[in-house]
Design a protein around this motif. Structure first.
Motif, PDB file in Angstrom:
ATOM      1  N   ARG A 168       0.928  -1.283  -0.027  1.00  0.00           N
ATOM      2  CA  ARG A 168       0.017   0.014  -0.105  1.00  0.00           C
ATOM      3  C   ARG A 168       0.879   1.213  -0.014  1.00  0.00           C
ATOM      4  O   ARG A 168       0.709   2.175  -0.682  1.00  0.00           O
ATOM      5  CB  ARG A 168      -0.678  -0.062   1.343  1.00  0.00           C
ATOM      6  N   LEU A 169       1.906   1.093   0.922  1.00  0.00           N
ATOM      7  CA  LEU A 169       2.856   2.615   0.735  1.00  0.00           C
ATOM      8  C   LEU A 169       3.441   2.738  -0.511  1.00  0.00           C
ATOM      9  O   LEU A 169       3.378   3.802  -1.204  1.00  0.00           O
ATOM     10  CB  LEU A 169       4.025   2.167   1.895  1.00  0.00           C
ATOM     11  N   VAL A 170       3.660   1.791  -1.186  1.00  0.00           N
ATOM     12  CA  VAL A 170       4.402   1.634  -2.494  1.00  0.00           C
ATOM     13  C   VAL A 170       3.389   2.169  -3.712  1.00  0.00           C
ATOM     14  O   VAL A 170       3.759   3.032  -4.411  1.00  0.00           O
ATOM     15  CB  VAL A 170       5.350   0.338  -2.852  1.00  0.00           C
ATOM     16  N   GLY A 211      -1.645   5.285  -7.621  1.00  0.00           N
ATOM     17  CA  GLY A 211      -3.169   5.308  -7.975  1.00  0.00           C
ATOM     18  C   GLY A 211      -3.768   4.065  -7.904  1.00  0.00           C
ATOM     19  O   GLY A 211      -4.951   3.710  -8.267  1.00  0.00           O
ATOM     20  N   VAL A 212      -2.989   2.829  -7.468  1.00  0.00           N
ATOM     21  CA  VAL A 212      -3.177   1.489  -7.097  1.00  0.00           C
ATOM     22  C   VAL A 212      -4.551   1.311  -6.169  1.00  0.00           C
ATOM     23  O   VAL A 212      -4.066   1.906  -4.923  1.00  0.00           O
ATOM     24  CB  VAL A 212      -2.208   0.471  -7.252  1.00  0.00           C
ATOM     25  N   GLY A 214       6.340  -9.653  -4.525  1.00  0.00           N
ATOM     26  CA  GLY A 214       7.699  -9.508  -5.357  1.00  0.00           C
ATOM     27  C   GLY A 214       8.610  -8.245  -5.295  1.00  0.00           C
ATOM     28  O   GLY A 214       9.705  -8.241  -5.068  1.00  0.00           O
ATOM     29  N   TYR A 215       7.796  -7.155  -5.525  1.00  0.00           N
ATOM     30  CA  TYR A 215       8.326  -5.930  -5.780  1.00  0.00           C
ATOM     31  C   TYR A 215       8.909  -5.418  -4.510  1.00  0.00           C
ATOM     32  O   TYR A 215       9.972  -4.611  -4.084  1.00  0.00           O
ATOM     33  CB  TYR A 215       7.397  -4.837  -5.974  1.00  0.00           C
ATOM     34  N   ILE A 216       7.949  -5.448  -3.235  1.00  0.00           N
ATOM     35  CA  ILE A 216       8.479  -4.977  -2.133  1.00  0.00           C
ATOM     36  C   ILE A 216       9.617  -6.040  -1.604  1.00  0.00           C
ATOM     37  O   ILE A 216      10.643  -5.481  -0.669  1.00  0.00           O
ATOM     38  CB  ILE A 216       7.341  -4.958  -1.208  1.00  0.00           C
ATOM     39  N   LEU A 259      15.999  -0.941   0.525  1.00  0.00           N
ATOM     40  CA  LEU A 259      14.882   0.323   0.203  1.00  0.00           C
ATOM     41  C   LEU A 259      13.305  -0.233   0.711  1.00  0.00           C
ATOM     42  O   LEU A 259      12.470   0.002   0.034  1.00  0.00           O
ATOM     43  CB  LEU A 259      14.685   0.593  -1.320  1.00  0.00           C
ATOM     44  N   GLU A 260      13.366  -0.719   1.887  1.00  0.00           N
ATOM     45  CA  GLU A 260      12.016  -0.988   2.401  1.00  0.00           C
ATOM     46  C   GLU A 260      10.998   0.112   2.304  1.00  0.00           C
ATOM     47  O   GLU A 260      11.332   1.392   2.604  1.00  0.00           O
ATOM     48  CB  GLU A 260      12.194  -1.451   3.847  1.00  0.00           C
TER      49      GLU A 260
END
Length: 175
Positions: free
Chosen positions: A38-40, A45-46, A102-104, A112-113
């Motif tokens: 959610r942070l990322v 806009g997701v 996978g992205y986080i 880069l958490e």
């Protein structure tokens, strides 16, 4: 003949069984992953995530808060909530759970958490307060990227005067 459903003496109210320790750990990890996603992605806009359901074979679309509530409900009761299909879902507004996870994970692997973001809560130009995940000031519309860069460099021990000069030389508006 007596109806078996009318007999209360054979029926016991059984509380929900709850999750075993491993399942509970997995749900807590999912809540943490959801928070990172959610942070990322919310700033882009997701609206939430898509999860492929192994039971029905359909994709389930969850907005951030709904999935968080469902996971917390599972922790409390051990049971998932019923899922209602979304109304007129726009698939492009959701990311696949596996992609987001996978992205986080990749961000964490590179140091880069998503939860280590530089916190900025007020626009330095117009003093408007805003939520920490905002990318632009809601009042004046300026990008908040240089403010985050400024704060990160100051936190790392750079002198304020040098940081401000660097940002101006890079083309950012002074604040």
């Amino acid at each position: 003949m007596e109806d078996p459903l009318d007999r209360d003496d054979d029926r016991e109210e059984r509380p929900p069984e709850g999750l075993d320790p491993r399942e509970e750990e997995d749900v807590r990890a999912d809540i943490e992953d959801l928070s990172g996603m959610r942070l990322v992605f919310a700033t882009q806009g997701v609206k939430g995530v898509v999860i492929a359901c192994p039971d029905c074979g359909e994709n389930h679309y969850y907005e951030w808060e709904l999935l968080k509530d469902n996971l917390e409900h599972m922790l409390e009761t051990g049971e998932p909530r019923m899922h209602e299909p979304p109304f007129e879902v726009r698939e492009e507004e959701y990311i696949l759970w596996d992609y987001g996870k996978g992205y986080i994970d990749a961000l964490a692997d590179t140091g880069l958490e998503p939860d280590n973001r530089v916190e900025v809560s007020r626009c330095p130009w117009c003093e408007t307060p805003f939520e920490s995940f905002f990318q632009f000031c809601p009042r004046c519309g300026r990008t908040l990227a240089p403010v985050r860069i400024y704060k990160e460099l100051i936190d790392r021990g750079f002198e304020e005067r040098e940081v401000r000069a660097l940002l101006v030389r890079a083309g950012f508006e002074p604040f």
